[in-house]
Motif scaffolding. Structure first.
Motif, short mmCIF file in Angstrom:
data_model
loop_
_atom_site.label_atom_id
_atom_site.label_comp_id
_atom_site.label_asym_id
_atom_site.label_seq_id
_atom_site.Cartn_x
_atom_site.Cartn_y
_atom_site.Cartn_z
N ASP A 353 20.93 -72.27 -41.64
CA ASP A 353 20.94 -70.89 -41.15
C ASP A 353 21.07 -70.80 -39.64
N ASN A 354 21.37 -71.91 -38.99
CA ASN A 354 21.55 -71.90 -37.53
C ASN A 354 22.94 -72.42 -37.18
N VAL A 355 23.66 -71.61 -36.43
CA VAL A 355 25.01 -71.99 -35.99
C VAL A 355 24.90 -72.96 -34.83
N PRO A 356 25.73 -74.01 -34.79
CA PRO A 356 25.70 -74.94 -33.65
C PRO A 356 25.96 -74.21 -32.34
N GLN A 357 25.43 -74.78 -31.26
CA GLN A 357 25.67 -74.25 -29.93
C GLN A 357 26.42 -75.27 -29.09
N ILE A 358 27.34 -74.78 -28.28
CA ILE A 358 28.11 -75.63 -27.36
C ILE A 358 27.64 -75.32 -25.95
N THR A 359 27.22 -76.36 -25.24
CA THR A 359 26.65 -76.19 -23.91
C THR A 359 27.46 -76.99 -22.90
N LEU A 360 27.83 -76.33 -21.79
CA LEU A 360 28.52 -77.00 -20.69
C LEU A 360 27.53 -77.18 -19.55
N THR A 361 27.08 -78.43 -19.32
CA THR A 361 26.11 -78.76 -18.25
C THR A 361 25.02 -77.70 -18.15
N SER A 362 24.23 -77.58 -19.24
CA SER A 362 23.04 -76.73 -19.32
C SER A 362 23.38 -75.24 -19.35
N LEU A 363 24.66 -74.86 -19.66
CA LEU A 363 25.03 -73.45 -19.74
C LEU A 363 25.77 -73.22 -21.05
N VAL A 364 25.20 -72.39 -21.93
CA VAL A 364 25.85 -72.10 -23.20
C VAL A 364 27.09 -71.27 -22.93
N LEU A 384 32.06 -81.56 -19.17
CA LEU A 384 31.03 -82.24 -19.97
C LEU A 384 30.41 -81.22 -20.92
N PHE A 385 30.35 -81.58 -22.23
CA PHE A 385 29.80 -80.68 -23.24
C PHE A 385 28.64 -81.35 -23.96
N SER A 386 27.74 -80.54 -24.48
CA SER A 386 26.75 -81.01 -25.44
C SER A 386 26.67 -79.98 -26.55
N VAL A 387 26.40 -80.44 -27.77
CA VAL A 387 26.28 -79.55 -28.92
C VAL A 387 24.92 -79.75 -29.55
N SER A 388 24.37 -78.69 -30.13
CA SER A 388 23.05 -78.77 -30.73
C SER A 388 22.97 -77.82 -31.90
N ASP A 389 22.00 -78.09 -32.79
CA ASP A 389 21.77 -77.25 -33.96
C ASP A 389 20.28 -77.32 -34.28
N ARG A 390 19.62 -76.17 -34.43
CA ARG A 390 18.19 -76.13 -34.64
C ARG A 390 17.78 -76.55 -36.05
N ASP A 391 18.75 -76.65 -36.97
CA ASP A 391 18.43 -77.09 -38.32
C ASP A 391 18.10 -78.58 -38.34
N SER A 392 17.64 -79.06 -39.50
CA SER A 392 17.27 -80.46 -39.64
C SER A 392 18.17 -81.14 -40.66
N GLY A 393 18.07 -82.49 -40.73
CA GLY A 393 18.87 -83.24 -41.68
C GLY A 393 20.36 -83.04 -41.47
N ALA A 394 21.09 -83.02 -42.59
CA ALA A 394 22.54 -82.82 -42.51
C ALA A 394 22.89 -81.46 -41.92
N ASN A 395 22.01 -80.46 -42.13
CA ASN A 395 22.26 -79.12 -41.59
C ASN A 395 22.28 -79.11 -40.07
N GLY A 396 21.63 -80.09 -39.45
CA GLY A 396 21.57 -80.15 -38.00
C GLY A 396 22.46 -81.20 -37.38
N GLN A 397 23.21 -81.93 -38.22
CA GLN A 397 24.12 -82.95 -37.70
C GLN A 397 25.46 -82.31 -37.36
N VAL A 398 25.82 -82.37 -36.09
CA VAL A 398 26.98 -81.62 -35.58
C VAL A 398 28.09 -82.59 -35.18
#
Length: 577
Positions: A353-364, A384-398
């Motif tokens: 239930d959480n959409v991944p987020q894409i962050t550019l050097t600490s700025l979404v 430089l990018f980082s991606v994150s997802d608040r879900d757990s397990g496979a739901n949080g693997q981005v």
């Protein structure tokens, strides 16, 4: 720090049997550590300001003199300024109070992730600082006094659940043991089914006599496993009741239920059923949450006093709370009433239930515009990018992907960190800008995704020399021209018009460049040397200074094709203007 320890081991074992083989193994391990681009440090919680953590610049292979010129900086998501680097000596130190329990709660692993960024050229290093637990939290009971009501008719070996203590520390520092003050009537039994649900019960050793003692006051002590150990206490007040000698009882002492976090409000979690061997009103049972149940449980669930149904009254959120421990009482309507007890463990299951987020050097970000020179070398880091997802397990693997790929590509640098790099040569004259789309997609079923749009503008560099319209021109010059004269030009434009030029005198108007020739324009339907009857004539024109002049028509000629005539005519028009 780990590299320093490895080097110390190499020197310590030098000269021992098999030392060369051991040294080779350690050096290979050291080389692997350096090449991984990641450092590991550790620091105890509650360390004082200025506590040494590690020589971060030295361990990353950076010279102290280049830290400031290369804009050396350390960034940490959601960790504030707990750690800082001294740019004079390259040492990472504790900058403010670190509380492991505040930072990571009950999580067994607790660390601070640092991004070390240097520029010119751009480099990114990842540093993990483990925060080690110290025994700084004593066991705590939810109340200072627990009250129990026990009928004098209860048989020996009857059990009465107590609310145990909790310890905010982890590991051995949080392992609790219990001790009961001396009593002829009661003893203590601790049933360690698991660390999450340790049952602490007061056991009746012999029958009570209300007329002999109406109350029993005891002290329960909890001690943790730290060194030095810390303790907490609670007062137990046991009131002896008369009559109604059978308490309600559940079929199980513990119930476990699993429910998804998207369950609707009003969903029945479980329907509990207790029984009482008494008759009449003494066997009528009312269900309720125990008085020691936390307010967060009361806000999340409700229980029907008549049916024993536990119902969801507020949306569950796995990312906030993964499980609930609920003490439930079944109380009869006797005089005085008696109660039976059970524990309900509600396990909340994660959904995507959480959409991944894409962050550019600490700025979404959702869109971004970046410039890059067209002569940038392959491998140049664009962003430089980082991606994150608040879900757990496979739901949080981005996973992260790029569209279109050429001439760029995404390179995974560390876990969910990516670099957008140049993969093939750029040519602004071919493509001046690129519209890219970065997509982050989780592993849920169905998966959720987020996109960020990146505009890459190709900056021009001077990589193209001027070019003539054609490589060769043919010029016809009349013989016996006096020295210093220029040949007359006759050409036609792309639309068929004719123009002629001839230098009249060396004096020219002031302006830029070499002396200009006088210009005359002719009808596109006739050659410049003939009038309508085909006779040779002269034309009146104006020189570069705006003076009226007469020009003979008989001229030397240069014949050019249409394309070259158009180029020459354009240049002459510019000189006129």
């Amino acid at each position: 720090m780990e590299r320093k320890r490895l080097l110390e081991m190499v020197f310590f074992w030098h000269g021992t049997p098999g030392s060369w083989r051991l040294m080779l193994w350690l050096l290979l391990l050291l080389a692997w550590e350096v090449g991984s681009g990641q450092l590991h440090y550790s620091v105890p919680e509650e360390a004082k300001h200025g506590t040494f953590v590690g020589r971060i610049a030295q361990d990353l292979g950076l010279e102290l003199a280049e830290l400031v010129p290369r804009l050396f900086r350390v960034e940490s998501k959601d960790r504030g300024d707990l750690l800082e680097v001294n740019l004079q000596n390259g040492i990472l130190f504790v900058n403010s109070r670190i509380d492991r329990e505040e930072l990571c709660g009950r999580s067994a692993a607790c660390g601070i992730h640092l991004e070390v960024i240097v520029e010119q050229p751009l480099q990114v290093f990842h540093v993990e600082v483990e925060v080690k637990d110290i025994n700084d939290n004593p066991p705590l009971f939810p109340v200072t006094e627990q009250k129990l009501f026990v009928s004098e008719s209860r048989m020996p070996d009857s059990r009465f659940p107590l609310e145990g203590a909790s310890d905010a520390d982890i590991g051995t520092n949080s392992i609790l043991t219990y001790k009961l003050s001396s009593s002829d009537y009661f003893t203590l039994d601790v049933n360690s089914k698991n660390e999450e649900n340790k049952q602490v019960e007061l056991v009746l050793r012999k029958s009570l006599d209300r007329e002999e003692a109406r109350e029993h006051n005891l002290v329960l002590t909890a001690t943790d496993g730290g060194k030095p150990e810390l303790t907490g206490t609670v007062q137990l007040q046991v009131t002896v009741l008369d009559v109604n000698d059978n308490a309600p009882s559940f079929q199980q002492s513990e119930y476990q239920v699993r429910i998804f976090e998207n369950a609707d409000i009003g969903t029945v979690v479980i329907r509990l059923n207790a029984s009482d061997q008494d008759e009449g009103v003494n066997k009528d049972i009312s269900y309720s949450f125990n008085s020691l149940v936390p307010a967060m449980v009361l806000a999340q669930f409700s229980i029907d006093p008549n049916t024993g149904e536990v119902v969801i009254k507020k949306n569950l959120d796995y990312e906030k709370v993964t499980s609930y421990k609920i003490r439930i009482d079944a109380t009869d309507k006797g005089h005085p009433p008696m109660a039976g007890h059970c524990t309900l463990l509600v396990k909340v299951l994660d959904i995507n239930d959480n959409v991944p987020q894409i962050t550019l050097t600490s700025l979404v970000v959702t869109s971004l515009s970046l410039p890059v020179r067209e002569d940038a070398p392959l491998g140049t880091v664009i962003a430089l990018f980082s991606v994150s997802d608040r879900d757990s397990g496979a739901n949080g693997q981005v996973t992260c992907s790029l569209t279109p790929t050429a001439p760029f590509k995404l390179v995974s640098t560390f876990k969910n960190y990516y670099s957008l790099v140049l993969d093939s040569a750029l040519d602004r004259e071919s493509v001046a800008a690129y519209e890219l789309e970065v997509t982050a997609r989780d592993g849920g079923s169905p998966p959720l995704s987020a996109t960020a749009h990146v505009s890459v503008e190709v900056a021009d560099v001077n990589d193209n020399a001027p070019a003539f319209a054609q490589a060769e021109y043919t010029v016809f010059v009349k013989e016996n021209n006096p020295p210093g004269s220029h040949p007359a030009l006759v050409c036609s434009s792309a639309v068929g018009s004719w123009s002629s030029s001839q230098q009249r005198r060396p004096r020219v108007c002031s302006g830029e460049g070499p002396p200009k020739t006088d210009l005359m324009a002719f009808s596109p339907s006739l050659p410049p040397a003939l009038d309508r009857q085909g006779e040779e004539r002269s034309e009146t024109g104006s020189n570069h200074c705006g003076q009226t002049i007469n020009k003979p028509i008989s001229m030397n000629k240069i014949f050019l094709n249409d394309e070259k005539r158009s180029v020459l005519e354009t240049k002459q028009n510019k000189q006129m203007n």
